[in-house]
Design a protein around this motif. Structure first.
Motif, PDB file in Angstrom:
ATOM      1  N   MET A 324      11.743   2.213 -10.459  1.00 35.25           N
ATOM      2  CA  MET A 324      12.201   1.173 -11.385  1.00 35.25           C
ATOM      3  C   MET A 324      11.629   1.402 -12.538  1.00 35.25           C
ATOM      4  O   MET A 324      11.812   0.391 -13.655  1.00 35.25           O
ATOM      5  CB  MET A 324      12.112   0.068 -10.764  1.00 35.25           C
ATOM      6  CG  MET A 324      12.986  -0.628  -9.630  1.00 35.25           C
ATOM      7  SD  MET A 324      12.547  -2.037  -9.025  1.00 35.25           S
ATOM      8  CE  MET A 324      13.148  -3.249 -10.219  1.00 35.25           C
ATOM      9  N   GLY A 325      10.682   2.230 -12.852  1.00 40.46           N
ATOM     10  CA  GLY A 325      10.103   2.589 -14.113  1.00 40.46           C
ATOM     11  C   GLY A 325       8.574   2.086 -14.350  1.00 40.46           C
ATOM     12  O   GLY A 325       7.938   2.144 -15.286  1.00 40.46           O
ATOM     13  N   GLU A 326       8.168   1.399 -13.021  1.00 39.89           N
ATOM     14  CA  GLU A 326       6.684   1.192 -13.252  1.00 39.89           C
ATOM     15  C   GLU A 326       5.649   2.086 -12.905  1.00 39.89           C
ATOM     16  O   GLU A 326       6.050   3.261 -12.222  1.00 39.89           O
ATOM     17  CB  GLU A 326       6.445  -0.227 -12.166  1.00 39.89           C
ATOM     18  CG  GLU A 326       7.493  -1.340 -12.477  1.00 39.89           C
ATOM     19  CD  GLU A 326       7.302  -2.102 -13.658  1.00 39.89           C
ATOM     20  OE1 GLU A 326       6.128  -1.944 -14.333  1.00 39.89           O
ATOM     21  OE2 GLU A 326       8.311  -2.725 -14.272  1.00 39.89           O
ATOM     22  N   ASP A 327       4.443   1.903 -13.479  1.00 36.32           N
ATOM     23  CA  ASP A 327       3.334   3.027 -13.073  1.00 36.32           C
ATOM     24  C   ASP A 327       2.983   2.875 -11.778  1.00 36.32           C
ATOM     25  O   ASP A 327       2.120   1.553 -11.543  1.00 36.32           O
ATOM     26  CB  ASP A 327       2.498   2.505 -14.387  1.00 36.32           C
ATOM     27  CG  ASP A 327       1.293   3.392 -14.222  1.00 36.32           C
ATOM     28  OD1 ASP A 327       1.263   4.215 -13.247  1.00 36.32           O
ATOM     29  OD2 ASP A 327       0.146   3.288 -14.903  1.00 36.32           O
ATOM     30  N   SER A 328       3.043   3.872 -11.108  1.00 33.68           N
ATOM     31  CA  SER A 328       2.718   3.567  -9.583  1.00 33.68           C
ATOM     32  C   SER A 328       1.331   3.462  -9.329  1.00 33.68           C
ATOM     33  O   SER A 328       0.630   3.153  -8.213  1.00 33.68           O
ATOM     34  CB  SER A 328       3.359   4.660  -8.856  1.00 33.68           C
ATOM     35  OG  SER A 328       2.960   5.912  -9.169  1.00 33.68           O
ATOM     36  N   LYS A 329       0.383   3.908 -10.422  1.00 30.01           N
ATOM     37  CA  LYS A 329      -1.061   4.152 -10.144  1.00 30.01           C
ATOM     38  C   LYS A 329      -1.329   2.475 -10.361  1.00 30.01           C
ATOM     39  O   LYS A 329      -2.874   2.317  -9.795  1.00 30.01           O
ATOM     40  CB  LYS A 329      -1.730   4.574 -11.342  1.00 30.01           C
ATOM     41  CG  LYS A 329      -1.641   6.179 -11.122  1.00 30.01           C
ATOM     42  CD  LYS A 329      -2.619   7.111 -12.252  1.00 30.01           C
ATOM     43  CE  LYS A 329      -2.364   7.111 -13.431  1.00 30.01           C
ATOM     44  NZ  LYS A 329      -1.051   7.461 -13.897  1.00 30.01           N
ATOM     45  N   LYS A 330      -0.712   1.669 -10.462  1.00 26.91           N
ATOM     46  CA  LYS A 330      -1.145   0.206 -10.626  1.00 26.91           C
ATOM     47  C   LYS A 330      -1.127  -0.574  -9.308  1.00 26.91           C
ATOM     48  O   LYS A 330      -1.718  -1.416  -9.192  1.00 26.91           O
ATOM     49  CB  LYS A 330      -0.255  -0.819 -11.468  1.00 26.91           C
ATOM     50  CG  LYS A 330      -0.343  -0.236 -13.057  1.00 26.91           C
ATOM     51  CD  LYS A 330       0.154  -1.440 -13.818  1.00 26.91           C
ATOM     52  CE  LYS A 330      -0.226  -1.391 -15.280  1.00 26.91           C
ATOM     53  NZ  LYS A 330       0.720  -2.008 -16.255  1.00 26.91           N
ATOM     54  N   PHE A 331      -0.645   0.313  -8.345  1.00 25.46           N
ATOM     55  CA  PHE A 331      -0.324  -0.441  -7.108  1.00 25.46           C
ATOM     56  C   PHE A 331      -1.505   0.265  -5.748  1.00 25.46           C
ATOM     57  O   PHE A 331      -1.227   1.470  -5.825  1.00 25.46           O
ATOM     58  CB  PHE A 331       0.817  -0.572  -6.352  1.00 25.46           C
ATOM     59  CG  PHE A 331       1.947  -1.009  -7.414  1.00 25.46           C
ATOM     60  CD1 PHE A 331       2.261  -2.295  -7.954  1.00 25.46           C
ATOM     61  CD2 PHE A 331       2.820  -0.192  -8.416  1.00 25.46           C
ATOM     62  CE1 PHE A 331       2.776  -3.108  -8.548  1.00 25.46           C
ATOM     63  CE2 PHE A 331       3.711  -0.798  -9.537  1.00 25.46           C
ATOM     64  CZ  PHE A 331       3.622  -1.863  -9.368  1.00 25.46           C
TER      65      PHE A 331
END
Ligand code: ARG
Length: 531
Positions: A324-331
């Motif tokens: 969906m375009g979010e930065d996966s490093k944030k999770f």
């Protein structure tokens, strides 16, 4: 800490290259070793006593007096704090029990680990938002409403809500063996609830309020607070929008009447957005929650403290958010293994559970018996037993590498000796009692500390680094190990020297006490002054 930083800076200025100071295997190799192409460099500093070349290493023997003075002066209430996280926010999703179900041991682990991470990150200067993502929505509420409407009794419900709701849940599952239609009825009931049917909502809210009251007992016993109680139900009115967004940004498919995100090319089963009966899923609500948190808290990271059995759930969730375009490093999924009780494996559906309140009660009463024997004249016995009993359980959890399964061993966990919470608390109380009988002096002669004390102070100087490491690696067990080692060093020291006879030793002891209580607090454990 500051000493080491200063030393690094000075060396860097003189040799004009980046400096990495390694710990040495033993004191004969100095206090730090520096790897260099040409190690016979001359470095001069008031912080250094002498240097020795060993192969490619420059072994540095530090100026002990200077080190001791700087380290001890640095240790106060704020020792360990940093501004690493200044202007940064971290969301920690933890505890998250399910309404109408017992607070499980898995939820205990999440609560204890999450709470410690909350404190550790706050100590590093982060703004931390602790969210209790309550399991207060989903098809199980359809089942409960059916069971309650058929067999429920208001008086019994209010007497002992969770145990009673659990018995209804168990009965529901037993009855479905005979009556297959019950499952359909439950799905219908949940759909009614989702549509906002008055009676369904009233019952759901009642179950939720009563359950929360019980959970609060546990939280207040453990002194745990949350910044938000936005659980799954909080997102229910956002789900249509969220589903549209998922449809826009990823290629969704329909499969047997369900709406899914196909994750085959990532070697994962599909993420189900909407079930064939139109109900939304745990996953959809998690996507909604993630988007809500990103938008409202603007966090650097969202940490999910949830058991290893949900690994796949979070891989699917994070992949879909990435699509969906979010930065996966944030999770980040901070996972953990099982806590196994001698009582055997548990199953909510069959009603076989260990109730957490019983576990905490047993810990507190056992500790109270020990204290009564050891220290019969203690004033606030009940209060202390609570601090130590709860502390023992918390430490028994956190001291393990969190991904391992743990066998719950009552005797080991509650012991005042060995690698336990009570052992550290006992060391702290011991120092308190020495200090109470003596007077601390401000005039300290920093030349008076011997080599053994120097080694002890070196250990003390590692504390800020240990806090940082424990937070960044999501491993409170590093802090647990450290506090055990420090306590052991102190206790050896204590048996060898009469501490009360020297103002320097008293001063040193008071600083150790400070580190122990700050450290325990970061684990979510209290430090009584006597026990
Ligand atoms: N209530 C869930 C359970 O008991 C845990 C929720 C964890 N948090 C999340 N955002 N999914 O299994």
């Amino acid at each position: 800490m500051k000493f080491k930083e200063k030393l690094k800076k000075e060396i860097k200025k003189q040799i004009k290259q980046d400096v990495f100071l390694r710990d040495t295997p033993s004191p004969e190799f100095g206090d730090y070793a520096l790897f260099l192409k040409n190690p016979d460099k001359k470095i001069k500093s008031i912080l250094i006593e002498r240097t020795e070349v060993k192969g490619n290493y420059l072994n540095i023997f530090i100026n002990k007096k200077k080190f001791i003075e700087e380290t001890l002066k640095e240790i106060n209430l704020d020792y360990g704090k940093s501004n690493l996280g200044k202007n940064k926010t971290i969301v920690i999703d933890f505890s998250a029990p399910n309404i109408a179900k017992p607070f499980s041991v898995g939820h205990l682990r999440s609560t204890v680990i999450g709470n410690s991470l909350h404190k550790l990150y706050s100590e590093l200067g982060y703004k931390v938002i602790g969210v209790n993502h309550l399991g207060d929505w989903g098809t199980q509420f359809g089942k409960l409403i059916v069971a309650y409407k058929r067999w429920g009794n208001e008086k019994k419900l209010e007497e002992d809500p969770i145990k009673y709701l659990l018995s209804l849940y168990v009965k529901f599952h037993a009855e479905t063996e005979k009556d297959k239609l019950l499952e359909d009825e439950a799905r219908n009931e949940f759909r009614k609830l989702e549509k906002g049917d008055k009676e369904s909502v009233r019952l759901w809210k009642k179950f939720k309020d009563l359950s929360l009251e019980e959970f609060e007992n546990i939280y207040s016993l453990m002194k745990i607070k949350f910044d938000s109680y936005n659980g799954e139900a909080f997102y229910k009115d956002m789900l249509d929008d969220v589903i549209n967004k998922i449809k826009q940004k990823t290629k969704t498919e329909s499969s047997d009447g369900a709406l899914i995100v196909n994750l085959k090319q990532y070697d994962m089963p599909p993420l189900i957005i909407k079930k064939s009966n139109e109900s939304t899923s745990y996953h959809t609500r998690d996507i909604a929650a993630a988007l809500y948190r990103l938008k409202n808290y603007k966090p650097e990271r969202i940490i999910y403290v949830v058991g290893s059995e949900q690994k796949l759930h979070f891989r699917q969730l994070f992949k879909t958010l990435e699509l969906m375009g979010e930065d996966s490093k944030k999770f980040v999924h901070v996972d953990f293994g099982l806590f196994r009780f001698p009582e055997g494996k548990m199953s909510t559906r069959k009603g076989r559970v260990v109730f957490l309140e019983d576990v905490l009660d047993k810990a507190i009463t056992t500790i109270e018996k020990i204290i009564t024997k050891k220290n019969p004249n203690i004033g606030n016995r009940k209060e202390v037993a609570q601090m130590v009993g709860i502390g023992a359980i918390i430490f028994g959890d956190l001291s393990n590498n969190r991904v391992n399964n743990i066998n719950f061993d009552w005797d080991r966990m509650l012991s005042f000796e060995g690698e336990t919470g009570p052992y550290i608390q006992y060391t702290h109380a011991r120092i308190y009692s020495i200090l109470k009988k003596s007077k601390l002096s401000a005039k300290i002669d920093y030349n008076k500390f011997n080599d053994e004390e120097f080694q002890l102070i070196k250990k003390m100087s590692e504390f800020p680094e240990v806090i940082k490491d424990s937070a960044i690696k999501y491993k409170p067990n590093l802090l647990c190990n450290y506090l055990i080692q420090l306590s052991q060093l102190f206790n050896t020291y204590y048996t060898k020297y009469e501490i009360k006879l020297s103002k320097e030793r008293l001063y040193l002891a008071s600083k150790i006490k400070q580190i122990l209580s700050t450290g325990l607090n970061l684990l979510g454990i209290e430090s009584p002054n006597a026990m």
